[in-house]
Write a protein that holds these residues in place. Structure first.
Motif, PDB file in Angstrom:
ATOM      1  N   GLY A   1     -90.392  63.333  -6.858  1.00 35.58           N
ATOM      2  CA  GLY A   1     -90.210  62.294  -5.852  1.00 35.58           C
ATOM      3  C   GLY A   1     -88.833  62.449  -5.213  1.00 35.58           C
ATOM      4  O   GLY A   1     -87.867  62.818  -5.879  1.00 35.58           O
ATOM      5  N   ILE A   2     -88.766  62.184  -3.914  1.00 36.87           N
ATOM      6  CA  ILE A   2     -87.495  62.306  -3.198  1.00 36.87           C
ATOM      7  C   ILE A   2     -86.524  61.262  -3.740  1.00 36.87           C
ATOM      8  O   ILE A   2     -86.839  60.084  -3.832  1.00 36.87           O
ATOM      9  CB  ILE A   2     -87.699  62.091  -1.679  1.00 36.87           C
ATOM     10  CG1 ILE A   2     -88.617  63.163  -1.114  1.00 36.87           C
ATOM     11  CG2 ILE A   2     -86.369  62.059  -0.952  1.00 36.87           C
ATOM     12  CD1 ILE A   2     -88.023  64.538  -1.038  1.00 36.87           C
TER      13      ILE A   2
ATOM     14  N   PRO B   1     -91.688  66.656   1.781  1.00 33.09           N
ATOM     15  CA  PRO B   1     -92.734  65.638   1.672  1.00 33.09           C
ATOM     16  C   PRO B   1     -93.558  65.534   2.952  1.00 33.09           C
ATOM     17  O   PRO B   1     -93.079  65.851   4.039  1.00 33.09           O
ATOM     18  CB  PRO B   1     -91.931  64.358   1.436  1.00 33.09           C
ATOM     19  CG  PRO B   1     -90.632  64.622   2.103  1.00 33.09           C
ATOM     20  CD  PRO B   1     -90.354  66.078   1.908  1.00 33.09           C
ATOM     21  N   GLU B   2     -94.793  65.123   2.798  1.00 32.02           N
ATOM     22  CA  GLU B   2     -95.618  64.797   3.953  1.00 32.02           C
ATOM     23  C   GLU B   2     -95.272  63.369   4.347  1.00 32.02           C
ATOM     24  O   GLU B   2     -95.411  62.455   3.541  1.00 32.02           O
ATOM     25  CB  GLU B   2     -97.100  64.918   3.614  1.00 32.02           C
ATOM     26  CG  GLU B   2     -97.542  66.337   3.368  1.00 32.02           C
ATOM     27  CD  GLU B   2     -99.044  66.449   3.158  1.00 32.02           C
ATOM     28  OE1 GLU B   2     -99.793  65.563   3.611  1.00 32.02           O
ATOM     29  OE2 GLU B   2     -99.445  67.423   2.526  1.00 32.02           O
ATOM     30  N   LEU B   3     -94.813  63.205   5.553  1.00 34.58           N
ATOM     31  CA  LEU B   3     -94.391  61.882   6.022  1.00 34.58           C
ATOM     32  C   LEU B   3     -95.514  61.254   6.847  1.00 34.58           C
ATOM     33  O   LEU B   3     -96.098  61.903   7.712  1.00 34.58           O
ATOM     34  CB  LEU B   3     -93.109  62.003   6.837  1.00 34.58           C
ATOM     35  CG  LEU B   3     -91.948  62.683   6.096  1.00 34.58           C
ATOM     36  CD1 LEU B   3     -90.757  62.864   7.025  1.00 34.58           C
ATOM     37  CD2 LEU B   3     -91.566  61.899   4.859  1.00 34.58           C
ATOM     38  N   ASP B   4     -95.824  59.992   6.541  1.00 28.57           N
ATOM     39  CA  ASP B   4     -96.914  59.290   7.212  1.00 28.57           C
ATOM     40  C   ASP B   4     -96.539  57.816   7.291  1.00 28.57           C
ATOM     41  O   ASP B   4     -96.418  57.137   6.266  1.00 28.57           O
ATOM     42  CB  ASP B   4     -98.205  59.487   6.412  1.00 28.57           C
ATOM     43  CG  ASP B   4     -99.421  58.827   7.022  1.00 28.57           C
ATOM     44  OD1 ASP B   4     -99.281  58.116   8.042  1.00 28.57           O
ATOM     45  OD2 ASP B   4    -100.515  59.025   6.478  1.00 28.57           O
TER      46      ASP B   4
ATOM     47  N   SER C   1     -98.781  55.248   5.404  1.00 32.06           N
ATOM     48  CA  SER C   1     -98.989  55.399   3.966  1.00 32.06           C
ATOM     49  C   SER C   1     -97.904  54.656   3.184  1.00 32.06           C
ATOM     50  O   SER C   1     -96.794  54.464   3.665  1.00 32.06           O
ATOM     51  CB  SER C   1     -98.955  56.884   3.595  1.00 32.06           C
ATOM     52  OG  SER C   1     -99.040  57.040   2.204  1.00 32.06           O
TER      53      SER C   1
ATOM     54  N   GLU D   1     -97.394  55.786  -0.102  1.00 32.73           N
ATOM     55  CA  GLU D   1     -97.216  56.677  -1.237  1.00 32.73           C
ATOM     56  C   GLU D   1     -95.769  57.145  -1.332  1.00 32.73           C
ATOM     57  O   GLU D   1     -95.031  57.133  -0.354  1.00 32.73           O
ATOM     58  CB  GLU D   1     -98.135  57.898  -1.087  1.00 32.73           C
ATOM     59  CG  GLU D   1     -99.605  57.556  -1.156  1.00 32.73           C
ATOM     60  CD  GLU D   1    -100.494  58.777  -0.958  1.00 32.73           C
ATOM     61  OE1 GLU D   1     -99.958  59.894  -0.764  1.00 32.73           O
ATOM     62  OE2 GLU D   1    -101.711  58.621  -0.999  1.00 32.73           O
TER      63      GLU D   1
ATOM     64  N   ALA E   1     -92.758  59.694  -1.433  1.00 33.35           N
ATOM     65  CA  ALA E   1     -92.470  60.990  -0.819  1.00 33.35           C
ATOM     66  C   ALA E   1     -92.173  62.000  -1.922  1.00 33.35           C
ATOM     67  O   ALA E   1     -91.283  61.780  -2.747  1.00 33.35           O
ATOM     68  CB  ALA E   1     -91.288  60.871   0.140  1.00 33.35           C
TER      69      ALA E   1
ATOM     70  N   GLU F   1     -91.529  66.182  -2.998  1.00 36.09           N
ATOM     71  CA  GLU F   1     -91.217  67.544  -2.581  1.00 36.09           C
ATOM     72  C   GLU F   1     -91.640  68.504  -3.681  1.00 36.09           C
ATOM     73  O   GLU F   1     -91.805  68.108  -4.831  1.00 36.09           O
ATOM     74  CB  GLU F   1     -89.725  67.694  -2.275  1.00 36.09           C
ATOM     75  CG  GLU F   1     -88.813  67.476  -3.455  1.00 36.09           C
ATOM     76  CD  GLU F   1     -87.341  67.563  -3.092  1.00 36.09           C
ATOM     77  OE1 GLU F   1     -87.000  68.226  -2.107  1.00 36.09           O
ATOM     78  OE2 GLU F   1     -86.544  66.958  -3.815  1.00 36.09           O
TER      79      GLU F   1
END
Length: 186
Positions: A90-91, A142-145, A148, A150, A152, A154
């Motif tokens: 997690g970031i 991370p996929e940023l949305d 969402s 969830e 983040a 990496e």
């Protein structure tokens, strides 16, 4: 195979058999360990990760079909291939593997010794693996949305020169440092 090697194999087989016979005669149920408690030591730093994959090693074999022998081929071991370790985190404020990846990109390749220790429900070491001459080769952010909620996460991918299981009674020096954080982390 010579007599001494055969005797050694029989002795090892008896030890394994006695180990399992003891556990059955004591009426102990074999217990499996969950995969969610683990400690990772990367060099001198204990790092928390949410997931690790790629913990594998495989002996590649050469197949030789002997002429006139139609029953089965012969197999000869060639080399050992190891998987790329993938660490998911997690970031947070700091990820030492991201810093190491920056060093690799600049041409400075640190060779890292690390350990992964699986813990049982009482936070005691159950299994331990040591990897050596490792360094990061890939970072995925991370996929940023915006829709969402969830966490983040990496990924850091590390190659290594080998991974070995360390018997629990012979813990490596890396474990001693990781052991200090077990009570604080879990």
């Amino acid at each position: 195979m010579d007599f001494n090697n055969m005797t050694n194999l029989k002795n090892m087989a008896n030890k394994v058999k006695n180990h399992y016979m003891d556990s059955y005669t004591l009426k102990k149920k074999p217990t499996a360990t969950g995969k969610f408690r683990f400690v990772v030591q990367i060099g001198p730093v204990a790092v928390g990760f949410s997931k690790i994959s790629g913990l594998q090693s495989e002996v590649k074999v050469h197949t030789y079909q002997e002429g006139g022998v139609n029953g089965a081929p012969h197999y000869f071991p060639e080399n050992v291939e190891t998987g790329t370790l993938v660490f998911y985190k997690g970031i947070g404020n700091f990820n030492p593997l991201s810093t190491l990846f920056t060093l690799v990109k600049s041409g400075k390749i640190p060779k890292i010794l690390g350990t992964i220790t699986l813990l049982d429900e009482n936070k005691k070491p159950k299994r331990m693996w040591e990897f050596h001459n490792a360094y990061p080769v890939k970072w995925i952010g991370p996929e940023l949305d915006g829709l969402s909620n969830e966490v983040a996460v990496e990924e850091i991918h590390m190659v290594h020169a080998g991974i070995n299981e360390i018997p629990i009674g012979i813990m490596s020096s890396g474990y001693e440092q990781a052991k200090k954080i077990i009570g604080k982390t879990f």
